[in-house]
Design an enzyme around this catalytic site. Sequence first.
Site, short mmCIF file in Angstrom:
data_model
loop_
_atom_site.label_atom_id
_atom_site.label_comp_id
_atom_site.label_asym_id
_atom_site.label_seq_id
_atom_site.Cartn_x
_atom_site.Cartn_y
_atom_site.Cartn_z
N SER A 1 0.63 -1.16 -0.14
CA SER A 1 0.00 0.35 -0.45
C SER A 1 1.44 1.30 0.01
CB SER A 1 -1.03 0.33 1.39
OG SER A 1 -2.64 -0.37 1.12
N TYR B 1 -3.45 -1.61 -10.80
CA TYR B 1 -3.08 -2.10 -9.23
C TYR B 1 -2.49 -3.04 -7.94
CZ TYR B 1 -4.67 -2.16 -4.29
OH TYR B 1 -4.95 -2.31 -3.12
N VAL C 1 1.45 -3.98 4.07
CA VAL C 1 1.13 -4.90 4.40
C VAL C 1 2.02 -6.09 4.25
CG1 VAL C 1 -1.15 -5.71 4.65
CG2 VAL C 1 -0.19 -6.37 2.86
N1 GLU Z 1 -2.43 -5.09 -2.18
C1 GLU Z 1 -2.78 -5.38 -0.83
C2 GLU Z 1 -4.48 -5.20 -1.26
O1 GLU Z 1 -4.98 -4.81 -2.39
C3 GLU Z 1 -2.41 -3.95 -0.37
C4 GLU Z 1 -3.18 -3.47 1.20
C5 GLU Z 1 -1.89 -3.11 1.52
O2 GLU Z 1 -1.28 -2.47 2.02
O3 GLU Z 1 -2.43 -1.72 2.77
O4 GLU Z 1 -4.71 -5.72 -0.01
#
Ligand code: GLU
Length: 304
Positions: free
Chosen positions: A64, A189, A258
């Site tokens: 994120s 994304y 995350v």
């Molecule tokens: N790619 C992760 C998702 O969309 C990112 C989440 C994060 O780092 O908060 O769930």
Amino acid sequence: MIDYQDVLNTIYQEIIQETEKGDIATYIPELANVDKSTFGIHLQLVSGQAFSVGDAEKKFSIQSISKVLSLALALSRVGIDLWDRLDVEPSGNPFNHLSLLELEKGIPRNPFINSGAIVIADMLVSLLEHPKEDFLDFVRDLTGDDTIDYNNKVADSEMQTGFNNFAAANLLKSFDNLNNDVADVLDFYFHQCSLEMTCAQLTKAFYVFANQGHCLKEKTRLTKSQAKRINAIMLTCGFYDEAGEFAFEVGLPGKSGVGGGIVALLPNEFVISVWAPGLNEKGNSKLGMQALEKFTTKTNQSIF
Ligand code: GLU
């Protein structure tokens, strides 16, 4: 004069003794294999000097944290019209919650919850000729480092398992707030989230926000006002439903992911990034938050 290296060394010694390291994010299967005892910090002063401790040169999945970089690129191209499609309020909810999005008729609360970042991804897919390549070029240029790349295995892993993000994108589509195909937007994304960087590279990428829109090469990438506003959103929305706690404990604008990374900054002074892959129950790096609390307390430097 603060002895930054000494401060980082002290924090490192204190943090590596912690036995409660948090939990690795396993909902993205490719992230599950990371060693929980990894820990690094990198500090980049706006004046030029840099300091490191621990695993500051190991690459990790920024997840994120990439949402700040995609927002920067979109805002620099679209300008304030961008805010017609999303808001700037903290959500007080986990990053992937869908109920608010439905209640608020497809206008995401902010660009750092998943639905907001998916709207930004949609804008970039419309704007950029080669979205994935052009975004990567933007990040490499900001950082001054051509070795930065996507991890396709991580992106594929999310494509297979990211049902919640598919749900968010479909909900956005049903409210007419997604112009491109769901699969194309999510492909972009998931790739942006799969970017791998070291703590040292992250501080360089975020230098632009600490230096009023000028990147490390002193080129203007954002207006002063855009940098200021992005910092404000990092402060209020950068840590999921723990933004208040981060402001309270650390007192800096920042963003977590995350993958266990956190980057934070004090405008005109420094950018600092930490990586400790174990997460707390809110999804933020457990030891990363502790390390940053120690840093702003020991140096007496925060925005408050
Ligand atoms: N790619 C992760 C998702 O969309 C990112 C989440 C994060 O780092 O908060 O769930």
